[in-house]
Design a protein around this motif. Structure first.
Motif, short mmCIF file in Angstrom:
data_model
loop_
_atom_site.label_atom_id
_atom_site.label_comp_id
_atom_site.label_asym_id
_atom_site.label_seq_id
_atom_site.Cartn_x
_atom_site.Cartn_y
_atom_site.Cartn_z
N THR A 17 0.82 -1.23 0.00
CA THR A 17 0.00 0.00 0.00
C THR A 17 0.84 1.27 0.00
N GLN A 18 2.15 1.14 0.35
CA GLN A 18 3.04 2.30 0.52
C GLN A 18 2.47 3.29 1.55
N GLU A 19 1.78 2.75 2.58
CA GLU A 19 1.27 3.59 3.67
C GLU A 19 2.05 3.29 4.94
N ASN A 20 1.99 4.24 5.90
CA ASN A 20 2.64 4.02 7.21
C ASN A 20 1.75 3.15 8.09
N VAL A 21 2.39 2.34 8.93
CA VAL A 21 1.66 1.64 10.00
C VAL A 21 2.26 2.06 11.33
N VAL A 22 1.42 2.61 12.22
CA VAL A 22 1.89 2.99 13.56
C VAL A 22 0.98 2.33 14.58
N THR A 49 7.38 2.15 7.86
CA THR A 49 7.16 3.24 6.89
C THR A 49 7.92 2.95 5.59
N PRO A 50 7.33 3.29 4.42
CA PRO A 50 8.03 3.01 3.15
C PRO A 50 9.15 4.02 2.89
N LEU A 51 10.25 3.58 2.27
CA LEU A 51 11.30 4.49 1.81
C LEU A 51 11.03 4.78 0.33
N LEU A 52 10.63 6.01 0.04
CA LEU A 52 10.25 6.35 -1.33
C LEU A 52 11.20 7.40 -1.91
N THR A 58 12.07 2.17 -2.46
CA THR A 58 13.45 1.64 -2.46
C THR A 58 13.69 0.73 -1.24
N GLY A 59 12.75 0.70 -0.30
CA GLY A 59 12.91 -0.16 0.87
C GLY A 59 11.85 0.20 1.90
N ILE A 60 11.91 -0.47 3.05
CA ILE A 60 11.01 -0.08 4.15
C ILE A 60 11.83 0.04 5.43
N LEU A 61 11.32 0.88 6.34
CA LEU A 61 11.96 1.07 7.64
C LEU A 61 11.01 0.47 8.68
N TYR A 62 11.52 -0.49 9.47
CA TYR A 62 10.66 -1.18 10.45
C TYR A 62 11.27 -1.00 11.83
N LEU A 77 7.28 10.31 13.73
CA LEU A 77 7.01 9.80 12.38
C LEU A 77 7.43 10.83 11.34
N GLU A 78 7.13 12.12 11.63
CA GLU A 78 7.55 13.20 10.72
C GLU A 78 9.06 13.19 10.53
N LEU A 79 9.78 13.10 11.68
CA LEU A 79 11.26 13.08 11.65
C LEU A 79 11.74 11.90 10.82
N LEU A 80 11.11 10.71 11.02
CA LEU A 80 11.52 9.52 10.27
C LEU A 80 11.22 9.68 8.78
N LYS A 81 10.09 10.35 8.46
CA LYS A 81 9.75 10.58 7.04
C LYS A 81 10.87 11.39 6.38
N LEU A 82 11.29 12.44 7.11
CA LEU A 82 12.37 13.29 6.60
C LEU A 82 13.64 12.46 6.40
N LEU A 83 13.99 11.68 7.44
CA LEU A 83 15.19 10.84 7.35
C LEU A 83 15.04 9.79 6.24
#
Length: 382
Positions: A17-22, A49-52, A58-62, A77-83
């Protein structure tokens, strides 16, 4: 069968889905409660969260936290999106770098050296961490890692961005060079960019290394330090001389009331760090910018011990924070670069190195007072 290494249902869902799960409590909420991994290991907080990059996965961060519910807040989550965006860009840029060896060999050497230093200091940080675990004041591992990550995130983030931009510039420069139509002005412009970028990279990597260095201070074991007998008043004057530049920029006045003759057989280096951290704590937290305060040192002999009191007449510490001030990484100034280690270092040095005790009393809007009791002779029975 064998327990899987992560909740694969979540990973597959994010890939699809390329969506975040929290999840705040993975065993009791969401559609993944029956995942075999979740059933077997009972984790609490999960974030995936997906790495886009340019719309491409290009990958996922778990990430998983088994100690705390609700560990992954929206701002994290915002910080992780940026990273994550930066990580994805970095993965792409890694491809470009291969073609550009001749332009950035020196830069890579520089970055390589710094990375080695960082990895070495991270090893030391891990060693420090094991000492912290022995202390009853240790916060959860999650808190420790979040604290370190938060502090070094900014310089590393800047470094990644600058390296990305430099890679793009170098690619453009390389194709201009190969076309044989290079103007002198283009060469000069590229050199300017390369010099500025490498300076910025170096500054930020140095800053990250310096931050990690300051985390290493948490280690209390300063075996090289000399123990000697010294007069408290004279030594306090020496410490204050070193702090003059910092104090000069503030409007605060320092009053010293203690007995001028009392001597103590102890570790002056550790005491110096305690005094410095207490003063810096007041300057950073107790007053609004431009306010002038009264900082007071007082001490007297109490049987076989020295009772040292330090107080400021600043805003005080609210009761709900008073119990946490000596914990590692507890700070109310996180956004302004507070590492939350100052008072934790005070606590560790007083209790473990100087074999004394420390307590803090505070009235909101009136004053904050630290009371430190130290043996006059370090090996004397307390």
């Amino acid at each position: 069968g064998e327990i899987p290494k992560l909740a694969s249902a979540i990973a597959h869902y994010v890939i699809r889905t390329q969506e975040n799960v929290v999840l705040n409590n993975a065993t009791q909420e969401g559609q993944f409660t029956r995942d075999p991994y979740i059933a077997a290991t009972q984790p609490k907080s999960i974030l995936c969260t997906p790495l886009l990059h340019q719309g491409k996965l290009t990958g996922i961060l778990y990430l998983e936290n088994n100690l705390t519910e609700g560990a992954f807040t929206t701002d994290r989550l915002e910080l992780l999106k940026l990273l994550s965006a930066q990580i994805a860009i970095s993965l792409e840029n890694a491809q470009l770098y291969n073609n550009l060896q001749e332009f950035n060999q020196n830069l890579e050497q520089l970055v390589g050296d710094r990375t080695q230093e960082l990895s070495h200091t991270l090893d030391t940080l891990k060693a420090t961490q094991s000492k912290l675990v022995e202390s009853e004041k240790m916060a959860s591992l999650g808190g420790l890692v979040a604290g370190v990550a938060h502090e070094i995130n900014t310089p590393i983030g800047v470094g990644v961005t600058v390296a990305s931009a430099l890679a793009e510039n170098t690619t453009e420069f390389a194709s201009t060079y190969k076309s044989g139509k290079m103007k002198r002005s283009e060469l000069e412009e590229f050199l300017d960019i390369a010099i500025q970028s490498s300076n910025t990279l170096l500054t930020n990597l140095n800053q990250a290394a310096a931050l990690i260095q300051s985390f290493k201070e948490v280690a209390v074991d300063r075996s090289s330090e000399e123990r000697r007998t010294f007069i408290v008043r004279d030594y306090l004057d020496e410490i204050l001389i070193q702090l003059k530049p910092t104090l000069r920029n503030s409007k605060h006045s320092i009053e010293i009331k203690g007995d001028t003759k009392i001597a103590i057989d102890s570790y002056p280096g550790a005491l110096s760090q305690v005094v410095t951290n207490l003063l810096m704590n007041s300057l950073i937290h107790a007053y609004e910018p431009g306010e002038s305060g009264q900082l007071v040192f007082d001490w007297q002999q109490e049987g076989s011990r020295l009772r040292l009191e330090y107080s400021d007449d600043g805003k005080g510490i609210p009761p709900e924070n008073l119990s946490k001030i000596f914990e590692p990484f507890f700070t109310t100034k996180r956004g302004q670069g507070g590492s939350g280690l100052g008072l934790h270092i005070v606590y560790n040095l007083v209790t473990q190195k100087l074999l004394g005790e420390v307590e803090c009393k505070s009235k909101v809007g009136v004053e904050t007072k630290f009371i430190i009791k130290l043996p006059l002779q370090i090996d004397a029975k307390l």
